[in-house]
Design a protein around this motif. Structure first.
Motif, PDB file in Angstrom:
ATOM      1  N   PRO A 117      42.113  53.726  35.455  1.00  0.00           N
ATOM      2  CA  PRO A 117      42.964  52.534  35.416  1.00  0.00           C
ATOM      3  C   PRO A 117      43.914  52.478  36.613  1.00  0.00           C
ATOM      4  O   PRO A 117      44.310  53.506  37.148  1.00  0.00           O
ATOM      5  CB  PRO A 117      43.744  52.702  34.100  1.00  0.00           C
ATOM      6  N   LEU A 118      44.237  51.260  37.012  1.00  0.00           N
ATOM      7  CA  LEU A 118      45.078  51.073  38.199  1.00  0.00           C
ATOM      8  C   LEU A 118      46.434  50.469  37.853  1.00  0.00           C
ATOM      9  O   LEU A 118      47.255  50.222  38.728  1.00  0.00           O
ATOM     10  CB  LEU A 118      44.363  50.137  39.190  1.00  0.00           C
ATOM     11  N   ARG A 119      46.659  50.192  36.542  1.00  0.00           N
ATOM     12  CA  ARG A 119      47.824  49.361  36.217  1.00  0.00           C
ATOM     13  C   ARG A 119      49.154  49.968  36.628  1.00  0.00           C
ATOM     14  O   ARG A 119      50.051  49.259  37.060  1.00  0.00           O
ATOM     15  CB  ARG A 119      47.821  48.984  34.734  1.00  0.00           C
ATOM     16  N   GLN A 120      49.253  51.288  36.533  1.00  0.00           N
ATOM     17  CA  GLN A 120      50.514  51.920  36.905  1.00  0.00           C
ATOM     18  C   GLN A 120      50.780  51.748  38.401  1.00  0.00           C
ATOM     19  O   GLN A 120      51.893  51.403  38.807  1.00  0.00           O
ATOM     20  CB  GLN A 120      50.442  53.411  36.525  1.00  0.00           C
ATOM     21  N   GLU A 121      49.746  51.953  39.195  1.00  0.00           N
ATOM     22  CA  GLU A 121      49.889  51.816  40.659  1.00  0.00           C
ATOM     23  C   GLU A 121      50.236  50.376  41.029  1.00  0.00           C
ATOM     24  O   GLU A 121      51.103  50.123  41.861  1.00  0.00           O
ATOM     25  CB  GLU A 121      48.581  52.208  41.367  1.00  0.00           C
ATOM     26  N   CYS A 178      45.822  43.623  36.487  1.00  0.00           N
ATOM     27  CA  CYS A 178      44.994  43.297  37.658  1.00  0.00           C
ATOM     28  C   CYS A 178      45.122  41.819  38.017  1.00  0.00           C
ATOM     29  O   CYS A 178      45.111  41.447  39.182  1.00  0.00           O
ATOM     30  CB  CYS A 178      43.531  43.647  37.402  1.00  0.00           C
ATOM     31  N   ALA A 179      45.261  40.957  37.003  1.00  0.00           N
ATOM     32  CA  ALA A 179      45.324  39.511  37.258  1.00  0.00           C
ATOM     33  C   ALA A 179      46.691  39.062  37.742  1.00  0.00           C
ATOM     34  O   ALA A 179      46.799  38.164  38.568  1.00  0.00           O
ATOM     35  CB  ALA A 179      44.941  38.745  35.998  1.00  0.00           C
ATOM     36  N   TYR A 180      47.762  39.710  37.231  1.00  0.00           N
ATOM     37  CA  TYR A 180      49.103  39.192  37.521  1.00  0.00           C
ATOM     38  C   TYR A 180      50.069  40.218  38.120  1.00  0.00           C
ATOM     39  O   TYR A 180      51.121  39.853  38.625  1.00  0.00           O
ATOM     40  CB  TYR A 180      49.723  38.613  36.243  1.00  0.00           C
ATOM     41  N   GLY A 181      49.760  41.502  37.994  1.00  0.00           N
ATOM     42  CA  GLY A 181      50.576  42.501  38.685  1.00  0.00           C
ATOM     43  C   GLY A 181      51.449  43.389  37.834  1.00  0.00           C
ATOM     44  O   GLY A 181      51.985  44.372  38.323  1.00  0.00           O
ATOM     45  N   GLY A 182      51.653  43.056  36.579  1.00  0.00           N
ATOM     46  CA  GLY A 182      52.523  43.892  35.754  1.00  0.00           C
ATOM     47  C   GLY A 182      52.744  43.250  34.402  1.00  0.00           C
ATOM     48  O   GLY A 182      51.945  42.427  33.955  1.00  0.00           O
ATOM     49  N   ASP A 214      44.886  48.156  50.237  1.00  0.00           N
ATOM     50  CA  ASP A 214      45.011  49.533  49.770  1.00  0.00           C
ATOM     51  C   ASP A 214      43.603  50.090  49.567  1.00  0.00           C
ATOM     52  O   ASP A 214      42.816  49.514  48.819  1.00  0.00           O
ATOM     53  CB  ASP A 214      45.794  49.546  48.455  1.00  0.00           C
ATOM     54  N   PRO A 215      43.283  51.189  50.226  1.00  0.00           N
ATOM     55  CA  PRO A 215      41.915  51.706  50.137  1.00  0.00           C
ATOM     56  C   PRO A 215      41.475  51.999  48.695  1.00  0.00           C
ATOM     57  O   PRO A 215      40.290  51.914  48.389  1.00  0.00           O
ATOM     58  CB  PRO A 215      41.960  52.993  50.961  1.00  0.00           C
ATOM     59  N   GLN A 216      42.412  52.341  47.826  1.00  0.00           N
ATOM     60  CA  GLN A 216      42.032  52.670  46.450  1.00  0.00           C
ATOM     61  C   GLN A 216      41.869  51.411  45.598  1.00  0.00           C
ATOM     62  O   GLN A 216      40.940  51.292  44.813  1.00  0.00           O
ATOM     63  CB  GLN A 216      43.101  53.582  45.823  1.00  0.00           C
ATOM     64  N   ILE A 217      42.779  50.452  45.762  1.00  0.00           N
ATOM     65  CA  ILE A 217      42.768  49.266  44.894  1.00  0.00           C
ATOM     66  C   ILE A 217      41.940  48.133  45.482  1.00  0.00           C
ATOM     67  O   ILE A 217      41.270  47.391  44.774  1.00  0.00           O
ATOM     68  CB  ILE A 217      44.218  48.776  44.638  1.00  0.00           C
ATOM     69  N   GLY A 218      41.978  47.961  46.786  1.00  0.00           N
ATOM     70  CA  GLY A 218      41.293  46.842  47.431  1.00  0.00           C
ATOM     71  C   GLY A 218      42.326  45.965  48.123  1.00  0.00           C
ATOM     72  O   GLY A 218      43.186  46.461  48.836  1.00  0.00           O
ATOM     73  N   VAL A 219      42.252  44.645  47.878  1.00  0.00           N
ATOM     74  CA  VAL A 219      43.214  43.717  48.473  1.00  0.00           C
ATOM     75  C   VAL A 219      44.073  43.138  47.361  1.00  0.00           C
ATOM     76  O   VAL A 219      43.563  42.752  46.309  1.00  0.00           O
ATOM     77  CB  VAL A 219      42.491  42.586  49.248  1.00  0.00           C
ATOM     78  N   LEU A 220      45.383  43.104  47.578  1.00  0.00           N
ATOM     79  CA  LEU A 220      46.285  42.488  46.608  1.00  0.00           C
ATOM     80  C   LEU A 220      46.984  41.325  47.290  1.00  0.00           C
ATOM     81  O   LEU A 220      47.343  41.411  48.460  1.00  0.00           O
ATOM     82  CB  LEU A 220      47.324  43.497  46.102  1.00  0.00           C
ATOM     83  N   THR A 221      47.167  40.230  46.546  1.00  0.00           N
ATOM     84  CA  THR A 221      47.876  39.089  47.124  1.00  0.00           C
ATOM     85  C   THR A 221      49.065  38.749  46.236  1.00  0.00           C
ATOM     86  O   THR A 221      48.992  38.854  45.017  1.00  0.00           O
ATOM     87  CB  THR A 221      46.963  37.865  47.277  1.00  0.00           C
ATOM     88  N   ILE A 258      54.225  37.434  41.441  1.00  0.00           N
ATOM     89  CA  ILE A 258      52.917  37.648  40.824  1.00  0.00           C
ATOM     90  C   ILE A 258      52.058  38.365  41.864  1.00  0.00           C
ATOM     91  O   ILE A 258      52.061  37.999  43.037  1.00  0.00           O
ATOM     92  CB  ILE A 258      52.248  36.298  40.476  1.00  0.00           C
ATOM     93  N   ILE A 259      51.339  39.395  41.430  1.00  0.00           N
ATOM     94  CA  ILE A 259      50.454  40.113  42.351  1.00  0.00           C
ATOM     95  C   ILE A 259      49.058  40.138  41.743  1.00  0.00           C
ATOM     96  O   ILE A 259      48.893  40.547  40.591  1.00  0.00           O
ATOM     97  CB  ILE A 259      50.947  41.559  42.574  1.00  0.00           C
ATOM     98  N   ARG A 260      48.092  39.701  42.512  1.00  0.00           N
ATOM     99  CA  ARG A 260      46.710  39.747  42.028  1.00  0.00           C
ATOM    100  C   ARG A 260      45.963  40.854  42.762  1.00  0.00           C
ATOM    101  O   ARG A 260      46.010  40.926  43.988  1.00  0.00           O
ATOM    102  CB  ARG A 260      46.007  38.408  42.260  1.00  0.00           C
ATOM    103  N   ALA A 261      45.292  41.704  42.007  1.00  0.00           N
ATOM    104  CA  ALA A 261      44.544  42.803  42.614  1.00  0.00           C
ATOM    105  C   ALA A 261      43.063  42.438  42.641  1.00  0.00           C
ATOM    106  O   ALA A 261      42.513  41.996  41.639  1.00  0.00           O
ATOM    107  CB  ALA A 261      44.747  44.084  41.811  1.00  0.00           C
ATOM    108  N   HIS A 262      42.435  42.622  43.805  1.00  0.00           N
ATOM    109  CA  HIS A 262      41.030  42.263  43.969  1.00  0.00           C
ATOM    110  C   HIS A 262      40.253  43.512  44.368  1.00  0.00           C
ATOM    111  O   HIS A 262      40.423  44.011  45.475  1.00  0.00           O
ATOM    112  CB  HIS A 262      40.885  41.175  45.027  1.00  0.00           C
TER     113      HIS A 262
END
Ligand code: ZN
Length: 655
Positions: A239-243, A474-478, A337-344, A260-264
């Motif tokens: 899971p990536l939610r903590q990061e 992942c959709a909204y950031g937190g 981020d190499p682990q997560i991908g691209v976040l906007t 708002i942060i979206r993780a891709h």
């Protein structure tokens, strides 16, 4: 690129302006040509004034309109004569130009004409089309950009070196067009910006545009720079939610407001994020300067937000050159981020989605330009000048002051109906992005907007709940607000007849699942940039239980006690936990006709009497409860935790 021109559709357009709308939408509907308000189009029409005089009018895209969805009112009618006179001036400031464009607009309620209106006016053609086509930018944003453009088009285009949009660009285009255009000329390429084409008909201008973009694509393809191969990449293992939530907290702190942060983490984003030369290719700048207000000049690579903020401060100090400018918040809008991908990131989900769209196109353009000799953006002073250009900043300010929960994220359980559904609506109305969880798959049919993430999950299933929370982050950031609403009433039963299974089922749904949700949510609520908030939907049955509802009453009492302890334990983490005790809310899923009749009968009342059986003689609705739940998350209750608030129209047994 295929032409989407449909002669049957075109023939149905009633007039010249309708045709202008039609072909503008063809251009605007293709994100490889135009992204989020980019590009503009125009048509010149001779109209009769009120006094019977013919007058040439330029209908040009108004600011605030998107080419993909533009309609007739989106075009500002501007007097050609005035535009052409303005073009003869040697200088005109941005502010003067905006005023003059406004002054020459013949309809006072029209939108402000595009800043490129004068440029459209000086091109002596009925229809003028302008886009920021990806393929063109991939050609121009290279060290040998001009040579690539020449090799692609020969002398059929006029090449305009980069200059900031506005009056100076119009003047330069007019000069170079006059000097270089001939019968062979079919378009104009603006370096690091985009493409202009024109024609006597809407079709001719459009088809010419598609033709030139296609030639750019073919040129890139011939140089093995069109098809992008996806190299091997590794995908996240846990899971990536903590990061992600930690990153959001840091970025929001840098911005001074929650984002708002979206993780891709798809193939495009992860493979890009893991490219060995990422630090070089991703740190050149945006593909076209008007993207800078959405993405900033550079993405954050990795997670060092403090380092990014310091670097932005230096960039501002270096390029503002003593001008009285106010620094924009220094928080990144794109993170790689190499682990997560691209976040906007964005103040709203819409802003985060715009940054995402733009960056996905940016990735493709960078990789194509890299394959075609190397990606090169504009010098940072040029980018800075657009970033701090009043006319660009005005685009961001247009929306006015943000709603109270802008940039904030909520999760609501039991969201498909009743109080839960009303809570989703109340939170979204206040600007929040909301994950709407329900066991009923109907939840996916009910909500269709980017601010709402409908998730089907049984809250008693730990795996499903964890997946739902991971998806939310992942959709909204937190997670900032948690509304524990899902619950079950169960069949009415006297204790003497209450079996273990019925009891345990209600306990599992109303108590156990909420303990689990609280436990999983806690580390995320703790990372909330605005302080975590929990609202528990309790019941009047906590202070005033009813016969035949032992399991329900006991479960809601246990849940209340759980919430009170959470308030005690989590205060140090800045998390507020409050409880609502609604009563007699009949537009909810648990109040089936059968339950309603049984409960009414047990009090010796008719259903109607039962509904308003309170001190104020009012009916309490789901919306009433939801509005209070949303307010409990707001500033009004910023200093309240562990409170239990009845919302029941007044109940003698509670008072
Ligand atoms: Zn443009």
């Amino acid at each position: 690129m295929d032409s989407l021109w449909n002669e049957q559709d075109a023939e149905q357009q009633a007039d010249t302006l309708a045709l202008r709308v039609y072909s503008s939408r063809l251009l605007g509907g293709d994100p490889a040509l135009v992204l989020h308000g980019g590009g503009n189009t125009s048509v010149k029409i001779t109209e009769q004034t009120l006094f019977g005089q013919p007058e040439a009018i330029l209908y040009v895209k108004g600011s605030g309109w998107d080419l993909g969805t533009i309609a007739k009112p989106g075009f500002a009618p501007v007097q050609m004569a005035h535009l052409l006179r303005l073009a003869t001036l040697s200088e005109l400031s941005d502010l003067q130009m905006a005023t003059e464009l406004r002054r020459a607009t013949t309809n006072p309620s029209a939108p402000a004409p595009s800043v490129e209106a004068i440029l459209h006016a000086i091109l002596p053609f009925t229809y003028v089309d302008h886009t920021h086509a990806d393929a063109l930018i991939a050609l121009t944003n290279t060290p040998d950009g001009e040579a690539h453009v020449r090799r692609t088009y020969g002398d059929r285009v006029v090449i305009i070196p980069y200059i900031m949009p506005g009056f100076a660009l119009a003047k330069l285009c007019a000069k170079l067009y006059a000097e270089q255009a001939g019968p062979q000329t079919v378009g104009m390429v603006l370096m690091n910006h985009g493409l202009f084409t024109w024609g006597a008909t809407a079709r001719a201008a459009y088809e010419q545009h598609i033709q030139l973009v296609t030639e750019a694509e073919q040129y890139l393809a011939a140089n093995a720079a069109w098809q992008i191969s996806v190299p091997e990449f590794s995908t996240p293992t846990g899971p990536l939610r903590q990061e992600i939530a930690t990153l959001r907290k840091d970025i929001s702190a840098a911005a001074g407001f929650p984002l708002i942060i979206r993780a891709h983490s798809d193939a495009q984003c992860l493979s890009f994020a893991q490219r060995p030369n990422l630090a070089i290719i991703a740190r050149q700048g945006p593909v076209t300067p008007d993207h800078i207000i959405r993405t900033k000049q550079l993405p954050l690579i990795g997670r060092d937000v403090a380092g990014y903020v310091a670097e932005y401060g230096e960039y501002f100090a270096q390029h503002s050159q003593g001008r009285p400018l106010k620094m924009i918040d220094p928080a990144p809008r794109v993170v790689i981020d190499p682990q997560i991908g691209v976040l906007t990131a964005g103040r709203t989900i819409k802003d985060a989605l715009i940054a995402e769209d733009i960056y996905r196109h940016t990735i493709d353009i960078i990789l194509r330009a890299e394959a075609n000799g190397g990606y090169r953006a504009l010098p940072s002073q040029d980018l800075f000048d657009v970033e701090y250009w009043d006319l660009e900043q005005a685009k961001l300010k247009k929306s006015g002051s943000p709603p109270v929960f802008a940039g904030q994220i909520a999760l609501v359980t039991g969201a498909a109906s009743g109080i839960g559904k009303a809570c989703v609506e109340a939170l979204v109305a206040r600007g929040a992005a909301v994950a709407a969880i329900d066991i009923n798959s109907q939840v996916q049919q009910i909500f269709h907007r980017p601010e709402i993430l409908p998730l089907v999950a049984d809250i008693t299933d730990p795996v499903a709940i964890e997946a739902a929370i991971e998806a939310t982050v992942c959709a909204y950031g937190g997670l900032d607000m948690l509304i524990l609403n899902a619950g079950m009433f169960g069949a009415s039963r006297q204790i003497a007849a209450l079996d273990d299974d019925a009891w345990q089922q209600i306990m599992r749904v109303n108590v156990d699942s909420n303990l689990r949700l609280l436990r999983i949510a806690h580390p995320l609520l703790k990372l909330s940039p605005s302080g975590g908030r929990v609202v528990v939907i309790g019941s009047k049955n906590v202070p005033a239980p009813g016969p035949g509802a032992a399991a329900y009453s006991a479960s809601k009492a246990a849940l209340t006690q759980l919430a009170r302890v959470a308030a005690l334990e989590w205060g140090k983490d800045g998390i507020r936990v409050n409880i609502l005790h609604p009563n007699a809310v009949f537009d909810t899923a648990i109040w089936t006709e059968e339950v309603l009749q049984t409960r009414a009968a047990s009090y010796g009342l008719s259903v109607e009497q039962y509904k308003t059986n309170n001190i104020l003689r009012v009916e309490v609705t789901s919306r009433d409860v939801a509005e209070l739940a949303a307010e409990l998350c707001g500033a009004l209750f910023a200093k309240t935790t562990g409170a239990q608030i009845p919302i029941d129209g007044g109940n003698e047994r509670v008072i």
